[in-house]
Write a protein that holds these residues in place. Structure first.
Motif, PDB file in Angstrom:
ATOM      1  N   GLN A  24      31.669  22.071  30.645  1.00  0.00           N
ATOM      2  CA  GLN A  24      30.821  22.296  29.692  1.00  0.00           C
ATOM      3  C   GLN A  24      29.508  22.849  30.235  1.00  0.00           C
ATOM      4  O   GLN A  24      28.680  23.714  29.370  1.00  0.00           O
ATOM      5  N   VAL A  25      29.196  22.800  31.439  1.00  0.00           N
ATOM      6  CA  VAL A  25      28.048  23.130  32.040  1.00  0.00           C
ATOM      7  C   VAL A  25      28.239  23.587  33.241  1.00  0.00           C
ATOM      8  O   VAL A  25      29.124  23.100  34.116  1.00  0.00           O
ATOM      9  N   GLY A  26      28.067  25.001  33.513  1.00  0.00           N
ATOM     10  CA  GLY A  26      28.335  25.802  34.697  1.00  0.00           C
ATOM     11  C   GLY A  26      27.126  26.147  35.625  1.00  0.00           C
ATOM     12  O   GLY A  26      26.167  26.689  35.022  1.00  0.00           O
ATOM     13  N   VAL A  27      27.151  25.893  36.880  1.00  0.00           N
ATOM     14  CA  VAL A  27      25.970  26.582  37.715  1.00  0.00           C
ATOM     15  C   VAL A  27      26.702  27.398  38.820  1.00  0.00           C
ATOM     16  O   VAL A  27      27.237  27.071  39.584  1.00  0.00           O
ATOM     17  N   GLY A  28      25.984  28.403  38.727  1.00  0.00           N
ATOM     18  CA  GLY A  28      26.253  29.421  39.846  1.00  0.00           C
ATOM     19  C   GLY A  28      25.333  29.637  40.866  1.00  0.00           C
ATOM     20  O   GLY A  28      24.305  29.906  40.584  1.00  0.00           O
ATOM     21  N   ILE A  29      25.822  29.920  42.191  1.00  0.00           N
ATOM     22  CA  ILE A  29      24.750  30.054  43.218  1.00  0.00           C
ATOM     23  C   ILE A  29      25.143  31.177  43.776  1.00  0.00           C
ATOM     24  O   ILE A  29      26.381  31.646  44.210  1.00  0.00           O
ATOM     25  N   ARG A  53      16.517  19.897  42.061  1.00  0.00           N
ATOM     26  CA  ARG A  53      15.436  20.052  40.949  1.00  0.00           C
ATOM     27  C   ARG A  53      15.972  20.649  39.426  1.00  0.00           C
ATOM     28  O   ARG A  53      15.442  20.107  38.592  1.00  0.00           O
ATOM     29  N   LEU A  54      16.996  21.471  39.528  1.00  0.00           N
ATOM     30  CA  LEU A  54      17.705  21.732  38.240  1.00  0.00           C
ATOM     31  C   LEU A  54      18.287  20.443  37.532  1.00  0.00           C
ATOM     32  O   LEU A  54      17.923  20.425  36.443  1.00  0.00           O
ATOM     33  N   LEU A  55      18.792  19.811  38.419  1.00  0.00           N
ATOM     34  CA  LEU A  55      19.555  18.451  37.695  1.00  0.00           C
ATOM     35  C   LEU A  55      18.593  17.503  37.406  1.00  0.00           C
ATOM     36  O   LEU A  55      18.504  16.941  36.003  1.00  0.00           O
ATOM     37  N   LEU A  56      17.725  17.136  38.430  1.00  0.00           N
ATOM     38  CA  LEU A  56      16.701  16.045  37.946  1.00  0.00           C
ATOM     39  C   LEU A  56      15.582  16.242  37.285  1.00  0.00           C
ATOM     40  O   LEU A  56      15.146  15.534  36.418  1.00  0.00           O
ATOM     41  N   VAL A  57      14.815  17.262  37.441  1.00  0.00           N
ATOM     42  CA  VAL A  57      13.628  17.482  36.702  1.00  0.00           C
ATOM     43  C   VAL A  57      13.828  18.344  35.338  1.00  0.00           C
ATOM     44  O   VAL A  57      13.533  17.874  34.173  1.00  0.00           O
ATOM     45  N   HIS A  58      14.651  19.542  35.621  1.00  0.00           N
ATOM     46  CA  HIS A  58      14.880  20.073  34.350  1.00  0.00           C
ATOM     47  C   HIS A  58      15.818  19.431  33.436  1.00  0.00           C
ATOM     48  O   HIS A  58      15.674  19.466  31.850  1.00  0.00           O
ATOM     49  N   GLY A  59      16.870  18.842  33.946  1.00  0.00           N
ATOM     50  CA  GLY A  59      17.595  18.035  33.084  1.00  0.00           C
ATOM     51  C   GLY A  59      16.883  16.918  32.146  1.00  0.00           C
ATOM     52  O   GLY A  59      17.122  16.614  31.103  1.00  0.00           O
ATOM     53  N   ARG A  60      15.934  16.185  32.855  1.00  0.00           N
ATOM     54  CA  ARG A  60      15.233  15.056  32.184  1.00  0.00           C
ATOM     55  C   ARG A  60      14.420  15.653  31.252  1.00  0.00           C
ATOM     56  O   ARG A  60      14.147  15.065  30.175  1.00  0.00           O
ATOM     57  N   LEU A  61      13.693  16.903  31.510  1.00  0.00           N
ATOM     58  CA  LEU A  61      13.045  17.087  30.454  1.00  0.00           C
ATOM     59  C   LEU A  61      13.839  17.995  29.227  1.00  0.00           C
ATOM     60  O   LEU A  61      13.202  17.677  28.012  1.00  0.00           O
TER      61      LEU A  61
END
Length: 113
Positions: A24-29, A53-61
């Protein structure tokens, strides 16, 4: 209603593209193996250290914004429904409309901004 799991996949190469597309959610590095994973992903980051940061900060926001939007939509429609309910009694159940057609079509657009 039972909650459905949300799948997050993280990949950094061409071999991870099917996994990223299936989740459902894909993260590419982006890295040494090319940009195939980044092109197939929903989110792209440059290094693994940015993942926290992507998961904890932006996910929470994002979660907080969605909660505010859902509550706003609920209360906005509840107020509109109560107005119509009250108007029904005032008009003596005559069936007249409280709002014109253009008001109904532009209601969510105007109040959203």
């Amino acid at each position: 209603i039972s909650p459905q799991p949300v799948t997050l996949s993280i990949g950094d190469g061409a071999n991870d593209v099917p996994m990223i597309q299936e989740a459902q959610v894909g993260v590419g590095i982006s890295g040494r193996e090319g940009r195939q994973a980044v092109n197939a992903a929903d989110f792209a980051i440059a290094q693994f250290r940015f993942l926290q940061r992507l998961l904890l900060v932006h996910g929470r926001l994002n979660y907080r914004r969605m909660c505010k939007f859902i509550l706003y939509s609920f209360w906005k429609n509840a107020v509109l429904t109560l107005l119509l309910f009250y108007y029904t009694f005032l008009s003596g159940f005559s069936g007249t409309s409280m709002f014109d057609g253009y008001v109904w079509t532009s209601f969510n657009v105007i109040l959203f901004f």
